[in-house]
Scaffold this motif. Structure first.
Motif, mmCIF file in Angstrom:
data_model
loop_
_atom_site.group_PDB
_atom_site.id
_atom_site.type_symbol
_atom_site.label_atom_id
_atom_site.label_comp_id
_atom_site.label_asym_id
_atom_site.label_seq_id
_atom_site.Cartn_x
_atom_site.Cartn_y
_atom_site.Cartn_z
ATOM 1 N N ARG A 70 23.552 2.925 -10.588
ATOM 2 C CA ARG A 70 23.158 2.354 -9.289
ATOM 3 C C ARG A 70 22.093 1.283 -9.477
ATOM 4 N NH1 ARG A 70 23.321 7.700 -7.405
ATOM 5 N NH2 ARG A 70 21.048 7.855 -7.641
ATOM 6 N N MET A 71 21.122 1.556 -10.336
ATOM 7 C CA MET A 71 20.064 0.591 -10.572
ATOM 8 C C MET A 71 20.617 -0.696 -11.189
ATOM 9 S SD MET A 71 17.108 3.203 -11.968
ATOM 10 C CE MET A 71 15.952 1.907 -12.427
ATOM 11 N N GLN B 183 14.096 -3.058 1.758
ATOM 12 C CA GLN B 183 13.329 -2.722 0.566
ATOM 13 C C GLN B 183 12.552 -3.937 0.087
ATOM 14 O OE1 GLN B 183 15.946 -1.125 -2.398
ATOM 15 N NE2 GLN B 183 16.191 0.824 -1.338
ATOM 16 N N ARG C 49 10.555 6.701 -10.945
ATOM 17 C CA ARG C 49 11.398 7.890 -10.813
ATOM 18 C C ARG C 49 12.209 8.130 -12.091
ATOM 19 N NH1 ARG C 49 12.158 5.952 -5.345
ATOM 20 N NH2 ARG C 49 14.040 4.841 -5.999
ATOM 21 N N LEU C 50 12.728 7.063 -12.662
ATOM 22 C CA LEU C 50 13.550 7.205 -13.851
ATOM 23 C C LEU C 50 12.716 7.553 -15.078
ATOM 24 C CD1 LEU C 50 16.489 7.044 -14.700
ATOM 25 C CD2 LEU C 50 16.187 4.599 -15.136
ATOM 26 N N ARG D 123 9.409 1.371 -7.854
ATOM 27 C CA ARG D 123 9.491 2.813 -7.580
ATOM 28 C C ARG D 123 10.656 3.438 -8.334
ATOM 29 N NH1 ARG D 123 8.540 1.900 -2.027
ATOM 30 N NH2 ARG D 123 10.751 2.237 -1.586
ATOM 31 N N SER D 124 11.764 2.712 -8.429
ATOM 32 C CA SER D 124 12.914 3.254 -9.153
ATOM 33 C C SER D 124 12.584 3.434 -10.629
ATOM 34 C CB SER D 124 14.124 2.326 -8.982
ATOM 35 O OG SER D 124 13.903 1.067 -9.594
ATOM 36 N N THR E 198 14.394 -3.747 -13.870
ATOM 37 C CA THR E 198 15.128 -2.581 -13.379
ATOM 38 C C THR E 198 16.428 -2.383 -14.145
ATOM 39 O OG1 THR E 198 14.208 -2.795 -11.150
ATOM 40 C CG2 THR E 198 16.267 -1.582 -11.363
ATOM 41 N N GLN F 241 22.523 7.516 -11.415
ATOM 42 C CA GLN F 241 21.251 6.887 -11.083
ATOM 43 C C GLN F 241 21.065 5.579 -11.848
ATOM 44 O OE1 GLN F 241 17.843 9.348 -11.923
ATOM 45 N NE2 GLN F 241 16.385 7.922 -11.001
ATOM 46 N N THR F 242 21.317 5.608 -13.150
ATOM 47 C CA THR F 242 21.139 4.397 -13.950
ATOM 48 C C THR F 242 22.174 3.334 -13.578
ATOM 49 O OG1 THR F 242 22.473 5.389 -15.727
ATOM 50 C CG2 THR F 242 20.075 5.604 -15.878
#
Length: 242
Positions: A84-85, A50, A61-62, A57-58, A136, A81-82
């Protein structure tokens, strides 16, 4: 000269030779070490591979869940999701922090006429990576708080994300000199400014204000459109076909 060497030896030898050519013998060892460590940033390696654009990009998406001024419902999927980021940023920031310190320490040792190149070619990309991780994590915390009805924390975290995004945009100007002045104003591949737009939009929504307009993120079709003029006249240096 590389045929009888291992891949590791070839890479080390090439980086050292290249560093000598571009920056001189006195700093070549340390410069080569910085480049080696840059290429060894963990998430650049298999299996992730990556780049810095993946960090932003994350954010896109969020942000899709909140750009229409609707509060996302708390859910296991959003929480995962949050988280993981945040975990991704926390895991990789120490490596980038140390490498950035090393790169900036090396920069002051490089001859004056080559320092702008090193700053543009190494220090600024590291600031994008490091700052991207900060943005992020802060934005993920903001959305998590917003979905949990903690407006105060959501606004505070969004403000932190905005400040980190502004720091990136300020840093990239250090790579703009001579004919490259204002170069990053046209950035669409990484999407620094458009990602900041999304965070600013979220900050307004979480603060109880109407969402401001934001730039639409460009896709590969938009990026490649400039090539259409080459279809009948390639390369452009040659006279156009009649």
């Amino acid at each position: 000269p590389y045929l009888d060497r291992t891949e590791h030896e070839s890479m080390a030898g090439f980086l050292l030779d290249w560093s000598r050519t571009h920056f001189g013998d006195d700093v070549a060892d340390r410069v080569a070490g910085v480049y080696r460590d840059y290429f060894n940033i963990p998430y650049l390696q298999d299996p992730l591979r990556q780049g810095e654009n993946a960090l932003f990009r994350s954010i896109y998406r969020l942000s899709d869940a909140v750009t229409d001024a609707k509060r996302p419902a708390a859910s296991e999927q959003l929480a995962a999701q949050t988280e993981r980021m945040q975990e991704f940023a926390r895991a990789h920031r120490p490596y980038l922090e140390q490498l950035l310190i090393e790169a900036e320490g090396v920069a002051v040792l490089i001859p004056d006429d080559r320092r702008p190149f090193f700053v543009a070619h190494m220090v600024v990309p590291l600031r994008i990576h490091h700052g991207g991780l900060t943005v992020t994590e802060a934005f993920a915390r903001a959305v998590a708080a917003w979905s949990s009805r903690d407006n105060t924390r959501a606004v505070d975290c969004a403000s932190e994300a905005l400040a980190a995004a502004d720091a990136i945009l300020e840093a990239v100007h250090r790579a703009e000199f001579g004919k490259w002045r204002r170069w990053f104003q046209g950035d669409i591949f990484v999407g620094l400014a458009t990602a900041r737009d999304r965070i600013r939009c979220f900050h307004a929504v979480a603060s109880g204000q109407p969402p401001p307009p934001f730039r639409v993120r460009q896709k590969y079709e938009d990026m490649n459109r400039y090539q259409e003029r080459f279809k009948d006249n390639y390369p452009l240096l040659h006279p156009a076909k009649r």
